[in-house]
Structure formats: C-alpha cells, structure tokens
Design a protein around this motif. Sequence first.
Motif, PDB file in Angstrom:
ATOM      1  N   VAL A   1       0.845  -1.198   0.000  1.00  0.00           N
ATOM      2  CA  VAL A   1       0.000   0.000   0.000  1.00  0.00           C
ATOM      3  C   VAL A   1       0.882   1.250   0.000  1.00  0.00           C
ATOM      4  N   ASP A   2       1.952   1.230   0.776  1.00  0.00           N
ATOM      5  CA  ASP A   2       2.881   2.353   0.817  1.00  0.00           C
ATOM      6  C   ASP A   2       3.528   2.575  -0.549  1.00  0.00           C
ATOM      7  N   VAL A   3       3.856   1.495  -1.233  1.00  0.00           N
ATOM      8  CA  VAL A   3       4.455   1.597  -2.570  1.00  0.00           C
ATOM      9  C   VAL A   3       3.457   2.198  -3.553  1.00  0.00           C
ATOM     10  N   LYS A   4       2.189   1.804  -3.455  1.00  0.00           N
ATOM     11  CA  LYS A   4       1.170   2.386  -4.341  1.00  0.00           C
ATOM     12  C   LYS A   4       1.052   3.876  -4.098  1.00  0.00           C
ATOM     13  N   ARG A   5       1.090   4.295  -2.841  1.00  0.00           N
ATOM     14  CA  ARG A   5       1.044   5.724  -2.533  1.00  0.00           C
ATOM     15  C   ARG A   5       2.249   6.450  -3.124  1.00  0.00           C
ATOM     16  N   GLN A   6       3.414   5.840  -3.044  1.00  0.00           N
ATOM     17  CA  GLN A   6       4.613   6.445  -3.604  1.00  0.00           C
ATOM     18  C   GLN A   6       4.479   6.602  -5.111  1.00  0.00           C
ATOM     19  N   HIS A   7       3.951   5.591  -5.769  1.00  0.00           N
ATOM     20  CA  HIS A   7       3.771   5.663  -7.222  1.00  0.00           C
ATOM     21  C   HIS A   7       2.752   6.743  -7.582  1.00  0.00           C
ATOM     22  N   ASP A   8       1.640   6.797  -6.856  1.00  0.00           N
ATOM     23  CA  ASP A   8       0.635   7.827  -7.103  1.00  0.00           C
ATOM     24  C   ASP A   8       1.213   9.220  -6.857  1.00  0.00           C
ATOM     25  N   ARG A   9       2.049   9.353  -5.836  1.00  0.00           N
ATOM     26  CA  ARG A   9       2.696  10.631  -5.535  1.00  0.00           C
ATOM     27  C   ARG A   9       3.610  11.053  -6.687  1.00  0.00           C
ATOM     28  N   SER A  10       4.342  10.114  -7.242  1.00  0.00           N
ATOM     29  CA  SER A  10       5.233  10.455  -8.354  1.00  0.00           C
ATOM     30  C   SER A  10       4.441  10.916  -9.571  1.00  0.00           C
ATOM     31  N   LEU A  11       3.302  10.276  -9.836  1.00  0.00           N
ATOM     32  CA  LEU A  11       2.462  10.710 -10.948  1.00  0.00           C
ATOM     33  C   LEU A  11       1.869  12.090 -10.697  1.00  0.00           C
ATOM     34  N   ALA A  12       1.474  12.363  -9.455  1.00  0.00           N
ATOM     35  CA  ALA A  12       0.928  13.675  -9.120  1.00  0.00           C
ATOM     36  C   ALA A  12       1.985  14.767  -9.286  1.00  0.00           C
ATOM     37  N   ILE A  13       3.223  14.486  -8.885  1.00  0.00           N
ATOM     38  CA  ILE A  13       4.313  15.452  -9.061  1.00  0.00           C
ATOM     39  C   ILE A  13       4.534  15.717 -10.540  1.00  0.00           C
ATOM     40  N   TYR A  14       4.553  14.666 -11.328  1.00  0.00           N
ATOM     41  CA  TYR A  14       4.768  14.810 -12.772  1.00  0.00           C
ATOM     42  C   TYR A  14       3.658  15.647 -13.406  1.00  0.00           C
ATOM     43  N   LYS A  15       2.398  15.322 -13.081  1.00  0.00           N
ATOM     44  CA  LYS A  15       1.268  16.045 -13.663  1.00  0.00           C
ATOM     45  C   LYS A  15       1.269  17.507 -13.244  1.00  0.00           C
ATOM     46  N   SER A  16       1.580  17.765 -11.973  1.00  0.00           N
ATOM     47  CA  SER A  16       1.619  19.138 -11.485  1.00  0.00           C
ATOM     48  C   SER A  16       2.713  19.944 -12.182  1.00  0.00           C
ATOM     49  N   ALA A  17       3.887  19.371 -12.318  1.00  0.00           N
ATOM     50  CA  ALA A  17       4.990  20.060 -12.995  1.00  0.00           C
ATOM     51  C   ALA A  17       4.653  20.297 -14.463  1.00  0.00           C
ATOM     52  N   LEU A  18       3.980  19.352 -15.074  1.00  0.00           N
ATOM     53  CA  LEU A  18       3.581  19.520 -16.474  1.00  0.00           C
ATOM     54  C   LEU A  18       2.560  20.647 -16.614  1.00  0.00           C
ATOM     55  N   THR A  19       1.643  20.751 -15.672  1.00  0.00           N
ATOM     56  CA  THR A  19       0.664  21.835 -15.682  1.00  0.00           C
ATOM     57  C   THR A  19       1.336  23.193 -15.530  1.00  0.00           C
ATOM     58  N   VAL A  20       2.317  23.276 -14.633  1.00  0.00           N
ATOM     59  CA  VAL A  20       3.069  24.510 -14.451  1.00  0.00           C
ATOM     60  C   VAL A  20       3.813  24.874 -15.727  1.00  0.00           C
ATOM     61  N   LEU A  21       4.423  23.887 -16.342  1.00  0.00           N
ATOM     62  CA  LEU A  21       5.163  24.126 -17.586  1.00  0.00           C
ATOM     63  C   LEU A  21       4.230  24.597 -18.707  1.00  0.00           C
ATOM     64  N   ARG A  22       3.064  23.990 -18.810  1.00  0.00           N
ATOM     65  CA  ARG A  22       2.098  24.406 -19.827  1.00  0.00           C
ATOM     66  C   ARG A  22       1.615  25.836 -19.573  1.00  0.00           C
ATOM     67  N   SER A  23       1.374  26.164 -18.307  1.00  0.00           N
ATOM     68  CA  SER A  23       0.953  27.517 -17.965  1.00  0.00           C
ATOM     69  C   SER A  23       2.034  28.541 -18.300  1.00  0.00           C
ATOM     70  N   ALA A  24       3.276  28.177 -18.066  1.00  0.00           N
ATOM     71  CA  ALA A  24       4.386  29.083 -18.339  1.00  0.00           C
ATOM     72  C   ALA A  24       4.557  29.346 -19.832  1.00  0.00           C
ATOM     73  N   THR A  25       4.222  28.365 -20.640  1.00  0.00           N
ATOM     74  CA  THR A  25       4.345  28.549 -22.087  1.00  0.00           C
ATOM     75  C   THR A  25       3.094  29.104 -22.726  1.00  0.00           C
ATOM     76  N   GLY A  26       2.047  29.315 -21.923  1.00  0.00           N
ATOM     77  CA  GLY A  26       0.822  29.915 -22.448  1.00  0.00           C
ATOM     78  C   GLY A  26      -0.184  28.923 -22.966  1.00  0.00           C
ATOM     79  N   ARG A  27       0.055  27.637 -22.775  1.00  0.00           N
ATOM     80  CA  ARG A  27      -0.891  26.597 -23.205  1.00  0.00           C
ATOM     81  C   ARG A  27      -1.555  25.995 -21.988  1.00  0.00           C
ATOM     82  N   ARG A  28      -2.816  25.673 -22.129  1.00  0.00           N
ATOM     83  CA  ARG A  28      -3.509  25.036 -21.016  1.00  0.00           C
ATOM     84  C   ARG A  28      -4.102  23.786 -21.498  1.00  0.00           C
TER      85      ARG A  28
END
Length: 128
Positions: free
Chosen positions: A101-128
Amino acid sequence: MFEKLQIFRMAHAMAQHAGARQSVLARNMANADTPGYKARDIAPFAQTYKAGDGFAARTTRPGHIGDSAGGYAVEMRDAASTETDPNGNSVSLEQEMLKAVDVKRQHDRSLAIYKSALTVLRSATGRR
C-alpha cells in the motif's frame, strides 16, 4: 526537452523505485511458504535519491537480474527486526501488504508530481 528538468527526472526515478520495490514485495509474498526464505527489501527512495548515484543499473553478477530489482540493490532484512516461522521463513503477509500500500502511494505521488509540474510548464508557455 523534458528529460533535462530535474523535477521530471525525480518523478521518473520515484516511479521506477516504486515499481522495483513492488516487484521485491511481490516476490516476498510469493515465497511466504518457502522454508528458509528470508524477506528482502530495497532501500527507501529518500536514501537512494540522496546517494546521487544517478539510479544506474546495478546487478549482483553479470547476466543476473533476479535480485537486482530493476537496478536497485536488494538487501536482506534484519533478522532481529522480523519474526521467523519455525521453518525459517521471515515473510509476514500482513507487513508485506502494508508495504505494498505504501508503494502504491509512492507511485501515485510520483504521478501527481509529474502532472503538477507539467501543468506549471504548460501555464508558463501559455498553453492550457
């Protein structure tokens, strides 16, 4: 382009670590009734990431992948911290399930970090 950004590399490394650890835990569960089997685990992600070894693949010997867990060094658990069955097996299914269960949380956390960083990057370039 994205492989140069540290946040994406960290999220990728965290997801790889979660997959490798899940593989080791699944192997432990599969050998829960094997006499003399010692539970195995890999170092936590924070320790591995602080080591700064670039997550390079490590094997125990050439051509051997069984205990390397996708590039992470597999280590035996301390026998003093785990109870063993009369047949010498140190796997506790309850502990392995909690760790899974802890490993699943870690994997979900890594995906959330990736998605959040991608959203920030898209916002910075003017794309949503």
